[in-house]
Design an enzyme around this catalytic site. Structure first.
Site, mmCIF file in Angstrom:
data_model
loop_
_atom_site.group_PDB
_atom_site.id
_atom_site.type_symbol
_atom_site.label_atom_id
_atom_site.label_comp_id
_atom_site.label_asym_id
_atom_site.label_seq_id
_atom_site.Cartn_x
_atom_site.Cartn_y
_atom_site.Cartn_z
ATOM 1 N N LYS A 151 0.826 -1.212 0.000
ATOM 2 C CA LYS A 151 0.000 0.000 0.000
ATOM 3 C C LYS A 151 0.860 1.262 0.000
ATOM 4 O O LYS A 151 0.495 2.270 -0.590
ATOM 5 C CB LYS A 151 -0.971 -0.024 1.179
ATOM 6 N N LYS A 200 -5.926 -15.873 -11.176
ATOM 7 C CA LYS A 200 -7.251 -16.038 -10.593
ATOM 8 C C LYS A 200 -8.143 -14.871 -10.964
ATOM 9 O O LYS A 200 -7.672 -13.818 -11.354
ATOM 10 C CB LYS A 200 -7.128 -16.051 -9.060
ATOM 11 N N LYS A 255 -10.204 -8.577 -8.425
ATOM 12 C CA LYS A 255 -10.661 -7.218 -8.732
ATOM 13 C C LYS A 255 -9.720 -6.460 -9.646
ATOM 14 O O LYS A 255 -10.140 -5.651 -10.446
ATOM 15 C CB LYS A 255 -10.808 -6.429 -7.431
#
Ligand code: TRP
Length: 334
Positions: free
Chosen positions: A115, A197, A200
């Protein structure tokens, strides 16, 4: 031991839309767990403040995430479904736990470093202590079982460290929380572009959302990569074809799947037909969830009632934990 006495807890971030990967990887497990265990499922709105300081659409996100999860089968009568900010005891426990968490270990957290890299202009203290808040969520109900994906393993390891420090310093109050997955079988939901996979962050055509319209589902599936077909009987499948078969296994009848397996093995398969069939079955699977979620989302009176009842039950459990915590810490002066 009676499973109903074992406590399961998990948090759901109110960011983004639920996709098929979330459904098979998480929500479907919650739905099964709620029947057998004492479950708390919480919408992590406070956590979202660490990365989403603009709260103008937060309420909409919270309503949507609740609606989508209920539409998937989470039952507010069976599980305690609540919103993090409605249970201020969370913040109190978080404060106590912060004194047991070392800045050095928090700085080493993989999700924190990620982040920081993504938002170098907003490295706030809440971001650093994200795993501490997550620990507070879990142990607020003295939960031992936490159904989460692989990406949360480090957070759970940190939760165990904080719990052990607390127990060692002040007295054994908390069980060690463990990651928990129904039946151990983690279902992989592949993306539609043949890589990785469904998640988002992938490109928008690679992921199927539970809010996607029938047309969009069809369009995404028809765009999935294929080729001219197998060149020899019983050929090994390339990754992107394996993915289509895996998706079919999730939503189609077993007989449909075996029909296309056979066609693949004798080289008569037509990928256009396979994708049309997959699209039809996917629509049959997603459309009822989408429609139910939409109806719920418009029923704010119902959602508010659910949140209020959930908060009440969560606070009851939280108050008892904090009573024990304060007693153990010697904060019981009166
Ligand atoms: N950090 C979790 C995620 O990113 C969400 C979360 C918040 C959570 N509190 C939790 C998960 C408590 C399990 C238990 O998905």
């Amino acid at each position: 031991m009676d499973k109903k006495k074992q406590i399961v807890m998990s948090g759901i971030r109110p960011t983004g839309f639920l996709h098929l990967g979330n459904y098979f990887g998480a929500v479907r497990n919650y739905v099964r767990l709620q029947q057998e265990y004492s479950c708390f499922f919480m919408v992590a709105d406070l956590h979202s403040l660490t990365t989403h300081p603009d709260t103008s659409s937060l309420k909409g996100h919270v309503y949507r995430v609740l609606s989508e999860n209920i539409a998937c089968g989470l039952d507010p009568e069976q599980a305690v479904l609540y919103c993090q900010s409605h249970v201020p005891e969370t913040a109190e426990l978080y404060l106590y736990l912060n004194m047991l968490a070392y800045v050095g270990e928090l700085e080493k957290t993989v999700t924190f470093k990620e982040k920081v890299r993504l938002h170098p202009d907003n490295v706030n203290a809440g971001l650093l202590t994200y795993p501490v808040l997550q620990t507070a969520d879990i142990i607020l109900h003295r939960a031992a079982l936490v159904p989460v994906g692989k990406d949360q393993e480090q957070h759970l390891e940190m939760a165990r460290n904080f719990v052990n420090r607390f127990n060692h310093r002040y007295g054994e109050i908390f069980p060690e929380p463990q990651a928990f997955n129904f039946g151990e079988e983690l279902i992989k939901v592949p993306s539609l572009d043949g890589t990785g996979k469904m998640s988002k962050s992938e490109n928008q055509y690679a992921t199927l959302y539970l809010a996607d319209s029938d047309e969009l589902i069809k369009k995404k599936i028809m765009r999935a990569k294929t080729d001219a077909g197998p060149a020899a009987p019983f050929a090994e499948k390339p990754d992107y074809i394996v993915n289509l078969f895996q998706l079919m296994q999730l939503v189609s009848e077993p007989s449909t799947l075996s029909q296309f397996e056979t066609a693949y093995n004798d080289c008569t398969i037509r990928y256009g037909d396979m994708k049309s069939q997959l699209a039809a079955d996917m629509i049959k699977f997603i459309a009822p969830i989408r429609e139910k979620a939409l109806l719920l989302q418009q029923d704010s009176a119902y959602l508010q009632k659910v949140m209020e009842a959930g908060a009440q039950k969560a606070r009851e459990s939280a108050r008892e934990t904090l009573r024990l915590v304060k007693e153990a810490m010697g904060l019981n002066y009166y």
